[in-house]
Design a protein around this motif. Structure first.
Motif, mmCIF file in Angstrom:
data_model
loop_
_atom_site.group_PDB
_atom_site.id
_atom_site.type_symbol
_atom_site.label_atom_id
_atom_site.label_comp_id
_atom_site.label_asym_id
_atom_site.label_seq_id
_atom_site.Cartn_x
_atom_site.Cartn_y
_atom_site.Cartn_z
ATOM 1 N N GLY A 150 -2.863 -5.007 -1.691
ATOM 2 C CA GLY A 150 -1.905 -4.151 -1.003
ATOM 3 C C GLY A 150 -0.864 -4.951 -0.253
ATOM 4 O O GLY A 150 -0.130 -4.399 0.552
ATOM 5 N N GLY A 151 -0.810 -6.259 -0.506
ATOM 6 C CA GLY A 151 0.129 -7.120 0.194
ATOM 7 C C GLY A 151 1.307 -7.506 -0.669
ATOM 8 O O GLY A 151 1.605 -6.875 -1.688
ATOM 9 N N THR A 152 1.978 -8.577 -0.275
ATOM 10 C CA THR A 152 3.141 -9.064 -1.010
ATOM 11 C C THR A 152 2.742 -10.102 -2.053
ATOM 12 O O THR A 152 3.080 -10.001 -3.228
ATOM 13 C CB THR A 152 4.167 -9.673 -0.041
ATOM 14 N N MET A 153 1.977 -11.107 -1.634
ATOM 15 C CA MET A 153 1.578 -12.173 -2.545
ATOM 16 C C MET A 153 0.231 -11.896 -3.214
ATOM 17 O O MET A 153 0.018 -12.207 -4.375
ATOM 18 C CB MET A 153 1.510 -13.500 -1.788
ATOM 19 N N SER A 199 12.065 -20.588 1.141
ATOM 20 C CA SER A 199 12.600 -20.975 -0.157
ATOM 21 C C SER A 199 11.711 -20.442 -1.284
ATOM 22 O O SER A 199 12.195 -19.939 -2.300
ATOM 23 C CB SER A 199 12.709 -22.499 -0.241
ATOM 24 N N ARG A 200 10.389 -20.547 -1.115
ATOM 25 C CA ARG A 200 9.461 -20.029 -2.121
ATOM 26 C C ARG A 200 9.635 -18.532 -2.300
ATOM 27 O O ARG A 200 9.572 -18.003 -3.410
ATOM 28 C CB ARG A 200 8.019 -20.355 -1.735
ATOM 29 N N GLU A 201 9.854 -17.816 -1.201
ATOM 30 C CA GLU A 201 10.008 -16.367 -1.268
ATOM 31 C C GLU A 201 11.273 -16.000 -2.050
ATOM 32 O O GLU A 201 11.270 -15.059 -2.850
ATOM 33 C CB GLU A 201 10.067 -15.787 0.147
ATOM 34 N N ALA A 202 12.351 -16.755 -1.847
ATOM 35 C CA ALA A 202 13.585 -16.494 -2.590
ATOM 36 C C ALA A 202 13.365 -16.743 -4.084
ATOM 37 O O ALA A 202 13.827 -15.962 -4.928
ATOM 38 C CB ALA A 202 14.712 -17.380 -2.063
ATOM 39 N N THR A 250 0.853 -1.187 0.000
ATOM 40 C CA THR A 250 0.000 0.000 0.000
ATOM 41 C C THR A 250 0.895 1.244 0.000
ATOM 42 O O THR A 250 1.882 1.299 0.734
ATOM 43 C CB THR A 250 -0.925 0.030 1.229
ATOM 44 N N PRO A 251 0.564 2.258 -0.805
ATOM 45 C CA PRO A 251 1.420 3.450 -0.874
ATOM 46 C C PRO A 251 1.303 4.298 0.386
ATOM 47 O O PRO A 251 0.356 4.169 1.165
ATOM 48 C CB PRO A 251 0.873 4.202 -2.089
ATOM 49 N N ASP A 266 -3.242 -10.506 2.021
ATOM 50 C CA ASP A 266 -4.114 -11.672 2.172
ATOM 51 C C ASP A 266 -4.676 -11.793 3.587
ATOM 52 O O ASP A 266 -5.839 -12.131 3.767
ATOM 53 C CB ASP A 266 -3.345 -12.945 1.815
ATOM 54 N N GLY A 267 -3.848 -11.510 4.600
ATOM 55 C CA GLY A 267 -4.319 -11.624 5.977
ATOM 56 C C GLY A 267 -5.427 -10.639 6.280
ATOM 57 O O GLY A 267 -6.405 -10.977 6.961
ATOM 58 N N SER A 268 -5.299 -9.421 5.786
ATOM 59 C CA SER A 268 -6.322 -8.403 6.009
ATOM 60 C C SER A 268 -7.646 -8.803 5.373
ATOM 61 O O SER A 268 -8.717 -8.663 5.973
ATOM 62 C CB SER A 268 -5.866 -7.054 5.446
#
Length: 310
Positions: A113-116, A171-174, A41-42, A91-93
């Motif tokens: 507004g998340g990472t994934m 590992s998935r994140e990398a 999110t900006p 996703d959590g929100s």
């Protein structure tokens, strides 16, 4: 790692029909929550959202919240009886809001507004431009029921993963950031490649149950018009085979990886061979599950708002 406990969503009396959003007799009453601590999110998210709504001839009560304030903020938002609830975050929100709103609450419009942003992709497809999603959903709203997986009354809206494979999160994140060598190294060094712990999956079908033995498993909310659970049983024969599966799944996705059996069902029973608790992640949250855990499909877990198909 915490033990999985049931969580209870808000069970509201039905007070607004989904088709009410199609009427032009009154302006939409919108409430918006922005998790400014989410991954993308900006900094000017509140002003940016207000500006985009004004361009659409709309307004909203906009409330920025921190992660620790989200539960209370969602309850307050639902109590205000909005026609639709906008949630801008990760996703959590979104999962928190959908779980609290439930099948009788207002339709939820999720902005990425998340990472994934996995829930958002399930809702809106691969285009994660929040301005386009907002404009298309509010210009041609399509409120509809949204399905979820259910574990001890705990809802998940993307996937649950069971077994030591949950240690592959780093590992998935990398790999997601293009660091494939680091991803492979993390996979090799983690406990995820052990073959010592095994699970049994039993998918329930009217014609007879289907049983799979696996080192790890995934239960994914299937896409398309018919809600379903996709069950993936991962059964490597050796540590080398496990490594090949891990790298293949990281590069190409788990559906196309070798040594994975897939079934579709609405209910699956998961037991540990030794009757022990086992590691799991539910929509990215690390938990432990008891042997004998049942995962079932909840066809109408919440209401969502997205653009009407053209």
């Amino acid at each position: 790692m915490r033990n999985l406990r049931p969580i209870t969503g808000v069970d509201l009396v039905a007070r607004v029909r989904l088709t009410d959003l199609d009427t032009k007799e009154h302006p939409l009453k919108l409430y918006a929550l922005i998790n400014a601590e989410s991954g993308s999110t900006p900094n000017n998210s509140e002003d940016a959202l207000r500006s985009e709504l004004q361009a659409l001839g709309l307004s909203a009560d906009i409330v920025p919240v921190g992660a620790g304030e989200l539960n209370t903020a969602v309850q307050t938002a639902i109590a205000s009886n909005p026609d639709a609830l906008i949630v801008w975050g990760g996703d959590g929100s979104v999962a928190c809001t959908l779980s609290a709103s439930g099948p009788s609450g207002p339709p939820v419009l999720a902005l990425p507004g998340g990472t994934m942003n996995l829930v958002h992709k399930r809702l809106h497809g691969e285009d994660m431009d929040w301005k386009k999603i907002l404009a298309s959903a509010l210009s041609a709203p399509e409120p509809e029921p949204f399905s979820a997986g259910c574990v001890s009354e705990h809802l998940f809206f993307v996937a649950a993963m069971m077994g030591q494979v949950t240690a592959l999160a780093e590992s998935r994140e990398a790999a997601r950031h293009g660091q494939l060598l680091k991803a492979a190294q993390l996979a090799v060094n983690s406990d995820a490649l052990t073959l010592d712990r095994r699970l049994r999956l039993e998918s329930v079908h009217a014609s007879g149950n289907q049983t799979f033995d696996a080192v790890a498993a995934a239960v994914v909310i299937g896409g398309g018009s018919a809600p379903r659970l996709e069950v993936a049983a991962i059964h490597p024969q050796s540590a080398l085979d496990w490594m090949a599966i891990a790298v293949d799944a990281l590069a190409n996705g788990w559906r196309d990886a070798d040594s994975i059996e897939i079934d579709e069902t609405r209910t699956v029973l998961i037991t540990d061979f030794d009757g022990q608790e086992f590691a799991a992640t539910i929509d990215g949250e690390t938990v432990t599950m008891p042997s004998g855990t049942i995962i079932s499909l909840k066809r109408h877990a919440a209401n969502v708002l997205r653009a009407r198909p053209t």
